[in-house]
Motif scaffolding. Structure first.
Motif, short mmCIF file in Angstrom:
data_model
loop_
_atom_site.label_atom_id
_atom_site.label_comp_id
_atom_site.label_asym_id
_atom_site.label_seq_id
_atom_site.Cartn_x
_atom_site.Cartn_y
_atom_site.Cartn_z
N GLY A 1 -0.86 1.04 1.18
CA GLY A 1 -0.52 1.39 2.56
C GLY A 1 -1.08 0.42 3.60
O GLY A 1 -0.34 -0.16 4.40
N LYS B 1 -8.41 7.45 -3.29
CA LYS B 1 -7.76 8.76 -3.40
C LYS B 1 -7.20 8.91 -4.81
O LYS B 1 -6.77 7.92 -5.40
N ASN C 1 1.97 5.16 7.88
CA ASN C 1 0.83 4.92 6.98
C ASN C 1 -0.47 5.31 7.65
O ASN C 1 -1.33 5.97 7.06
N ASN D 1 -2.85 8.40 6.57
CA ASN D 1 -4.26 8.18 6.22
C ASN D 1 -5.18 9.06 7.08
O ASN D 1 -6.16 9.61 6.58
MG LIG Z 1 -2.55 5.31 2.79
#
Ligand SMILES: [Mg+2]
Ligand SMILES: Nc1ncnc2c1ncn2[C@@H]1O[C@H](COP(=O)(O)OP(=O)(O)OP(=O)(O)O)[C@@H](O)[C@H]1O
Length: 213
Positions: free
Chosen positions: A180, A173, A114, A118
């Protein structure tokens, strides 16, 4: 439970569409077909993440080498960058010198992935002129703690949203679920550790996991 119950019939819909596609390949050219397939796939993923989120604090412990796990993740992540994101430089420094960490190996891997995902998104978001996008994964033992950090020089997180990013469903996003970090924090805290962030628009972002040994 609800996500599990929705996932089953959704999987049936998805299989039915796949069968239609095999029997009538011309549907691929139908307007909206691929979008529908993509949306169903996204819903399946979202439901998977939702059940993961609920199970975030339920750990299945085993004794494993955290060092080996992190090194393997680093290798796979580096490979995933090679093909499409050659403009991102990924480095790692993993020296824990301990082969027997007790924790949930699968959930641990999820957390690191995660953070790396990211970081990759953040770096891809930024336009670099003289420098290059970079991601650095570091793991070391500092006195009685294991400290794992993921540093990127990407877009950074502004002060007004930084306090919201660990909340479930908070995403900035287009295709994010916002689960996440919420899930990652839950998993790390279930291991008795902490997950914190420091970020600035100019320098980028550092996520730090601190775990008791
Ligand atoms: Mg994420
Ligand atoms: N390394 C980073 N640099 C900049 N912003 C970040 C970084 N990591 C997280 N963020 C911000 O925190 C938000 C929440 O992150 P989180 O991982 O929880 O969800 P997401 O990435 O949006 O979606 P997903 O659930 O698919 O992971 C992101 O939308 C992004 O705005």
């Amino acid at each position: 439970m609800i996500s599990h119950e929705i996932r089953n019939p959704l999987t049936l819909v998805s299989s039915a569409l796949q069968i239609i596609e095999i029997q009538h390949p011309e549907v691929i050219n139908f307007h909206g077909w691929s979008q529908a397939i993509e949306d169903i796939e996204f819903m399946c993923n979202l439901l998977n993440e939702l059940s993961d989120f609920n199970n975030g604090s339920t750990l299945h412990h085993s004794v494993f080498s955290l060092e080996k796990l992190l090194k393997n993740i680093a290798v796979s992540f580096a490979m995933s960058l090679d093909s499409i994101n050659s403009n991102i430089e990924f480095t790692s420094k993993i020296s824990l010198n301990s082969d027997n960490y007790t924790g949930d190996k699968i959930k641990f891997e999820e957390v690191i992935l995660n953070l790396l995902q990211n970081a990759k998104d953040a770096v891809s978001e930024k336009t670099f002129t003289d420098s290059k996008g970079s991601i650095f994964l570091c793991a070391e033992k500092i006195s009685d703690s294991i400290v794992i950090s993921c540093t990127d020089n990407g877009c950074g997180i502004s002060d007004d949203i930084v306090n919201t990013i660990f909340d479930p469903f908070v995403t900035y996003k287009t295709n994010g679920t916002g689960l996440g970090l919420a899930l990652s924090k839950k998993i790390i805290e279930a291991h008795g550790g902490t997950l914190i962030v420091t970020s600035s628009d100019e320098t980028g972002t550092v996520f730090t996991i601190t775990l008791p040994v």
